[in-house]
Design an enzyme around this catalytic site. Structure first.
Site, PDB file in Angstrom:
ATOM      1  N   ASP A   1       0.851  -1.189   0.000  1.00  0.00           N
ATOM      2  CA  ASP A   1       0.000   0.000   0.000  1.00  0.00           C
ATOM      3  C   ASP A   1       0.888   1.241   0.000  1.00  0.00           C
ATOM      4  O   ASP A   1       1.918   1.287   0.680  1.00  0.00           O
ATOM      5  CB  ASP A   1      -0.913  -0.006   1.242  1.00  0.00           C
ATOM      6  N   ILE A   2       0.489   2.247  -0.749  1.00  0.00           N
ATOM      7  CA  ILE A   2       1.285   3.470  -0.867  1.00  0.00           C
ATOM      8  C   ILE A   2       1.261   4.288   0.429  1.00  0.00           C
ATOM      9  O   ILE A   2       2.142   5.102   0.668  1.00  0.00           O
ATOM     10  CB  ILE A   2       0.770   4.319  -2.066  1.00  0.00           C
TER      11      ILE A   2
ATOM     12  N   ASN B   1     -12.931  -3.231   2.144  1.00  0.00           N
ATOM     13  CA  ASN B   1     -13.928  -2.164   2.170  1.00  0.00           C
ATOM     14  C   ASN B   1     -14.768  -2.240   0.894  1.00  0.00           C
ATOM     15  O   ASN B   1     -14.236  -2.526  -0.186  1.00  0.00           O
ATOM     16  CB  ASN B   1     -13.236  -0.802   2.252  1.00  0.00           C
TER      17      ASN B   1
ATOM     18  N   GLN C   1     -14.910   2.578   0.633  1.00  0.00           N
ATOM     19  CA  GLN C   1     -14.001   2.054  -0.387  1.00  0.00           C
ATOM     20  C   GLN C   1     -13.592   3.198  -1.299  1.00  0.00           C
ATOM     21  O   GLN C   1     -14.436   3.842  -1.915  1.00  0.00           O
ATOM     22  CB  GLN C   1     -14.700   0.955  -1.205  1.00  0.00           C
TER      23      GLN C   1
ATOM     24  N   HIS D   1     -10.018  -5.206  -3.541  1.00  0.00           N
ATOM     25  CA  HIS D   1      -8.701  -5.404  -2.935  1.00  0.00           C
ATOM     26  C   HIS D   1      -8.885  -5.825  -1.490  1.00  0.00           C
ATOM     27  O   HIS D   1      -9.790  -5.357  -0.794  1.00  0.00           O
ATOM     28  CB  HIS D   1      -7.839  -4.146  -3.028  1.00  0.00           C
ATOM     29  N   LEU D   2      -8.007  -6.721  -1.065  1.00  0.00           N
ATOM     30  CA  LEU D   2      -7.991  -7.154   0.329  1.00  0.00           C
ATOM     31  C   LEU D   2      -6.743  -6.563   0.965  1.00  0.00           C
ATOM     32  O   LEU D   2      -5.629  -6.788   0.486  1.00  0.00           O
ATOM     33  CB  LEU D   2      -7.951  -8.682   0.388  1.00  0.00           C
ATOM     34  N   HIS D   3      -6.951  -5.758   2.019  1.00  0.00           N
ATOM     35  CA  HIS D   3      -5.821  -5.230   2.783  1.00  0.00           C
ATOM     36  C   HIS D   3      -5.336  -6.331   3.735  1.00  0.00           C
ATOM     37  O   HIS D   3      -6.137  -6.898   4.485  1.00  0.00           O
ATOM     38  CB  HIS D   3      -6.252  -4.053   3.662  1.00  0.00           C
TER      39      HIS D   3
HETATM   40  P1  5GP Z   1      -9.802   1.461   0.169  1.00  0.00           P
HETATM   41  O1  5GP Z   1     -10.178   2.652   0.992  1.00  0.00           O
HETATM   42  O2  5GP Z   1     -10.351   1.577  -1.238  1.00  0.00           O
HETATM   43  O3  5GP Z   1     -10.120   0.167   0.828  1.00  0.00           O
HETATM   44  O4  5GP Z   1      -8.220   1.473   0.093  1.00  0.00           O
HETATM   45  C1  5GP Z   1      -7.499   1.914  -1.004  1.00  0.00           C
HETATM   46  C2  5GP Z   1      -6.039   1.794  -0.644  1.00  0.00           C
HETATM   47  O5  5GP Z   1      -5.276   1.979  -1.807  1.00  0.00           O
HETATM   48  C3  5GP Z   1      -5.547   2.844   0.374  1.00  0.00           C
HETATM   49  O6  5GP Z   1      -5.008   2.178   1.508  1.00  0.00           O
HETATM   50  C4  5GP Z   1      -4.499   3.631  -0.393  1.00  0.00           C
HETATM   51  O7  5GP Z   1      -3.401   4.009   0.411  1.00  0.00           O
HETATM   52  C5  5GP Z   1      -4.102   2.679  -1.494  1.00  0.00           C
HETATM   53  N1  5GP Z   1      -3.661   3.318  -2.713  1.00  0.00           N
HETATM   54  C6  5GP Z   1      -4.277   4.335  -3.373  1.00  0.00           C
HETATM   55  N2  5GP Z   1      -3.602   4.658  -4.490  1.00  0.00           N
HETATM   56  C7  5GP Z   1      -2.539   3.815  -4.540  1.00  0.00           C
HETATM   57  C8  5GP Z   1      -1.463   3.675  -5.471  1.00  0.00           C
HETATM   58  O8  5GP Z   1      -1.361   4.366  -6.480  1.00  0.00           O
HETATM   59  N3  5GP Z   1      -0.557   2.704  -5.195  1.00  0.00           N
HETATM   60  C9  5GP Z   1      -0.649   1.904  -4.090  1.00  0.00           C
HETATM   61  N4  5GP Z   1       0.313   0.993  -3.912  1.00  0.00           N
HETATM   62  N5  5GP Z   1      -1.640   2.023  -3.186  1.00  0.00           N
HETATM   63  C10 5GP Z   1      -2.580   2.969  -3.421  1.00  0.00           C
END
Ligand code: 5GP
Length: 120
Positions: A35-36, A92, A99, A105-107
């Site tokens: 994750d970034i 999420n 989300q 995606h699974l964290h």
């Molecule tokens: P969500 O809120 O959709 O469950 O989580 C999205 C996740 O994607 C966040 O934790 C965010 O930091 C990550 N993310 C967003 N853009 C990028 C990206 O360009 N590269 C990576 N590696 N992670 C990203």
């Protein structure tokens, strides 16, 4: 429920190689990368290579091979990141689930003691 996939989402761009990522593991059906904006020492996102918006979309429509491949990637991520003391897996979905990226995606979050889940 109708799922509409936006192929301009950031993870679709990562899958097409348009945006770089730090890959942890990859197989025919899934990609796992850091994750970034990590919330813990281990924070990996596991995504299917297919165009699925959310966990419920993937669970409903992905083929058995895609589902097995995805879970094999989860197993490999857990092994490679050495989360023997535990981790949290979060998916999420849509607005109530907060989300941000509309590609399933699974964290996988670990590497430290986490708080109890659900702050809000
Ligand atoms: P969500 O809120 O959709 O469950 O989580 C999205 C996740 O994607 C966040 O934790 C965010 O930091 C990550 N993310 C967003 N853009 C990028 C990206 O360009 N590269 C990576 N590696 N992670 C990203």
């Amino acid at each position: 429920m109708t799922f509409e996939y936006d192929d301009q989402n950031i993870f679709a761009k990562i899958l097409r190689g348009e945006i770089p990522n730090q890959t942890i593991y990859e197989n025919d059906h899934a990609l796992a990368f850091n994750d970034i904006n990590p919330q813990a020492p281990v924070h990996v996102l596991v995504i299917p290579k297919g165009a699925y918006v959310s966990l419920d979309h993937f669970a409903r429509d992905a083929s058995p091979a895609e589902q097995v491949g995805f879970m094999q990637a989860v197993a490999e991520v857990c092994r490679l990141t050495d989360v023997d003391q535990g981790f949290r897996a979060i998916a999420n979905a849509r607005s109530h689930g907060v989300q941000d990226v509309p590609h399933y995606h699974l964290h996988i979050i670990g590497g430290r003691q986490l708080g109890r889940m659900l702050q809000g």
